[in-house]
Design a protein around this motif. Structure first.
Motif, mmCIF file in Angstrom:
data_model
loop_
_atom_site.group_PDB
_atom_site.id
_atom_site.type_symbol
_atom_site.label_atom_id
_atom_site.label_comp_id
_atom_site.label_asym_id
_atom_site.label_seq_id
_atom_site.Cartn_x
_atom_site.Cartn_y
_atom_site.Cartn_z
ATOM 1 N N THR A 34 0.757 -1.280 -0.183
ATOM 2 C CA THR A 34 -0.035 0.043 0.246
ATOM 3 C C THR A 34 0.881 1.323 0.029
ATOM 4 O O THR A 34 0.284 2.485 -0.344
ATOM 5 C CB THR A 34 -0.761 0.062 1.390
ATOM 6 O OG1 THR A 34 -0.255 -0.018 2.527
ATOM 7 C CG2 THR A 34 -1.696 -1.147 1.219
ATOM 8 N N GLY A 35 2.025 1.091 0.485
ATOM 9 C CA GLY A 35 2.862 2.199 0.458
ATOM 10 C C GLY A 35 2.575 2.751 2.096
ATOM 11 O O GLY A 35 1.657 2.594 2.829
ATOM 12 N N GLU A 36 3.553 3.588 2.817
ATOM 13 C CA GLU A 36 3.567 3.918 3.969
ATOM 14 C C GLU A 36 2.665 5.127 4.113
ATOM 15 O O GLU A 36 2.036 5.455 5.346
ATOM 16 C CB GLU A 36 4.888 4.104 4.597
ATOM 17 C CG GLU A 36 5.616 2.853 4.596
ATOM 18 C CD GLU A 36 7.111 2.966 5.119
ATOM 19 O OE1 GLU A 36 7.229 3.715 6.192
ATOM 20 O OE2 GLU A 36 7.985 2.246 4.723
ATOM 21 N N ALA A 37 2.886 6.284 3.259
ATOM 22 C CA ALA A 37 2.060 7.534 3.562
ATOM 23 C C ALA A 37 0.697 7.275 3.859
ATOM 24 O O ALA A 37 -0.011 6.756 2.843
ATOM 25 C CB ALA A 37 2.479 8.304 2.419
ATOM 26 N N ASP A 61 -3.604 6.711 -3.502
ATOM 27 C CA ASP A 61 -2.904 7.864 -3.238
ATOM 28 C C ASP A 61 -1.461 7.679 -3.493
ATOM 29 O O ASP A 61 -0.684 8.758 -3.785
ATOM 30 C CB ASP A 61 -3.386 8.485 -1.917
ATOM 31 C CG ASP A 61 -4.969 8.719 -1.897
ATOM 32 O OD1 ASP A 61 -5.623 9.028 -2.638
ATOM 33 O OD2 ASP A 61 -5.466 8.766 -0.748
ATOM 34 N N ASN A 62 -0.982 6.584 -3.086
ATOM 35 C CA ASN A 62 0.587 6.491 -3.105
ATOM 36 C C ASN A 62 1.019 6.022 -4.230
ATOM 37 O O ASN A 62 2.219 5.592 -4.604
ATOM 38 C CB ASN A 62 0.872 5.617 -2.076
ATOM 39 C CG ASN A 62 0.907 6.105 -0.595
ATOM 40 O OD1 ASN A 62 0.799 7.181 -0.348
ATOM 41 N ND2 ASN A 62 0.655 5.146 0.613
ATOM 42 N N LYS A 64 0.544 3.180 -5.760
ATOM 43 C CA LYS A 64 0.934 1.725 -5.752
ATOM 44 C C LYS A 64 -0.175 0.910 -6.471
ATOM 45 O O LYS A 64 0.038 -0.053 -7.118
ATOM 46 C CB LYS A 64 0.802 1.154 -4.290
ATOM 47 C CG LYS A 64 1.958 1.703 -3.348
ATOM 48 C CD LYS A 64 3.445 0.911 -3.794
ATOM 49 C CE LYS A 64 4.362 1.216 -2.639
ATOM 50 N NZ LYS A 64 5.442 0.274 -2.908
#
Length: 493
Positions: A34-37, A61-62, A64
């Motif tokens: 998912t990505g961290e942000a 949003d990231n 991914k």
């Protein structure tokens, strides 16, 4: 409020064999997807699926994953795979439990398939479904709103996507765990129970977009075409013996009268009493050589022979005798045509059940020939009812459950406005039907009654659809013709 990622990890642990010691491992594997942000944002979401949806938003949003439904689904299925046991583990548990309680094994697998969102419970709830009384008893109507419509962007992207023949079709075993792509559904959370039907290996899975209770599919592990044969009857009776309370049926194996997938042999099953199963005998008789089998013609808009008995071997042998007789049977006076040159037109839609200690087979006679008057099929919905249903009449419809297209939701509202003399945008192909309704009902349409009347009238159109698909009509000539076929098989006079 909890953090989105941690709330989801907690739910994964609660719904799987993971323990609290696996928390950071699961967390990091999810963040890689998912990505961290944004993953640490606080959330009021509490259910597993809603938390999953929140993480998919984060991944979009990231960057991914793309924002098309098909792209979001690939990540969504991958996230739900965290709570889904490996196929070997699941199968071992299923059959271990089955030895103690077949019902418990089946219900556990069904619950998992809902919990991990392989069965699209939320989407299925959008369907419009009701039951209506007709001259043949109740029929069931579903306007199918569960499957999302294709986004034009997705269609364009799919056209550009590299073609692939893996998996060969959506029923192949290779779908189990498949990541998915823009032109093939995500199946990371998909699992199949292995089972034996005779000397063949088959699989059992639930249907993602179920049309009835516990709608499931039994599929050949090999990509082989559908064929109705003696083995079909054996396997259908095997299935209802293996899965207590389930029916089992097969689409016909010819175009026009067959289902949407003829290239991969499979059956449909589930825990549902269809209207046809409740229909009574219209006449009864005994086939020569089978004194222990109760047989008869079912009072139904299609041409159905019902066989009941305790001995599976006798049922299979008699069913196949009827199939072989029907394969070559012709009655030119009633436009019953078995062959055009080498092209076969006759087959059967078979359905099996078990009631108490008796097995039951319904054999629905099908004929797929065409004519200049009926180019879509002589025994296919005729032109005047195609404004409601123009697709092939497959197994589910045969049994009395109409699967109608999503366009009808708005179109029927427009018909209601027309009947109420309100401004409307009625589709041209509904106009003749609506005018007939106005004439038949005179001034009985009110805002309180119009939708109830329309529901019943849609059901009546569906019955006409089934009558069109029925080989022998509910007329003196049709009944005489049906009896001539029965006599050709051989009955005790």
């Amino acid at each position: 409020m909890a953090k989105l990622i941690d709330a989801f990890v907690t739910q994964v642990i609660e719904n799987s064999d993971y323990t609290i010691d696996d928390h950071f491992y699961i967390r990091n594997r999810i963040l890689a997807l998912t990505g961290e942000a944004g993953a640490n944002q606080e959330t009021t979401r509490t259910t597993l699926i809603s938390l999953r949806d929140g993480l998919v938003d984060v991944a979009v949003d990231n960057g991914k994953v793309g924002d098309l439904t098909e792209e979001r689904d690939t990540l969504g299925a991958a996230l739900m795979d965290f709570i889904t046991p490996a196929p070997s583990v699941l199968n071992q548990h299923f059959w271990d439990t089955y030895q103690i309680s077949p019902e418990e094994a089946i219900q556990e697998f069904y619950a998992l398939s809902q919990r991990n969102d392989y069965i699209k419970v939320g989407a299925i709830a959008k369907n419009i479904a009701y039951t209506s009384q007709t001259a043949y008893g109740p029929v069931e109507i579903t306007i199918n709103l569960s499957k999302p419509e294709k986004d034009p962007k997705a269609i364009a992207t799919a056209k550009k996507a590299q073609s692939s023949s893996y998996p060969l079709c959506q029923l192949c075993m290779e779908n189990e765990g498949y990541q998915g792509r823009i032109n093939h559904p995500a199946r990371a959370n998909h699992r199949i129970i292995r089972l034996q039907l005779g000397d063949e290996k088959w699989g059992f899975q639930y249907s993602p977009y179920a049309y009835f209770n516990e709608h499931s599919i039994v599929l050949n592990t090999q990509h082989v075409p559908m064929v109705i044969s003696k083995q079909t009857f054996e396997q259908l009776l095997d299935i209802v013996a293996i899965f207590p309370g389930y029916f089992a049926g097969s689409n016909a194996d010819l175009p026009i009268v067959g289902g949407s997938i003829l290239t991969h042999n499979h059956y449909q099953t589930g825990r549902h009493d269809f209207p046809m199963a409740k229909a009574p005998f219209e006449s009864q008789f005994t086939f020569e050589g089978y004194p222990n089998i109760q047989a008869g013609i079912v009072k139904w808009p299609m041409s159905v022979i019902r066989l009941q008995g305790k001995e599976r071997g006798d049922l299979v042998t008699l069913a196949d005798k009827i199939r072989l007789a029907w394969q070559t049977y012709e009655d030119q006076n009633l436009d019953v045509i078995a062959y055009t040159g080498d092209e076969a037109h006759h087959t059967i839609t078979p359905i099996a059940r078990k009631n108490g200690d008796k097995f039951e087979l319904d054999l629905v006679l099908r004929d797929n020939h065409t004519s200049s008057q009926y180019p879509d099929g002589v025994y296919h919905p005729h032109q005047d009812v195609q404004h409601i249903k123009q697709e092939n009449i497959g197994l589910i419809e045969v049994m009395g459950l109409a699967i109608l297209p999503p366009r009808l939701k708005d179109e029927i509202s427009a018909v209601a406005d027309y009947l109420l003399d309100k401004e409307n945008n009625i589709a041209a192909y509904h106009l003749t039907w609506a005018q007939e309704l106005k004439q038949n009902y005179h001034h009985t349409f009110t805002p309180d009654t119009v939708h109830t009347i329309l529901k019943d009238e849609i059901a009546n159109v569906f019955v006409r659809v089934l009558e069109d698909a029925g080989v022998y009509k509910d007329t003196p000539a049709g009944k005489d013709g049906f009896n001539r076929f029965i006599q050709s098989v051989g009955i005790v006079s």
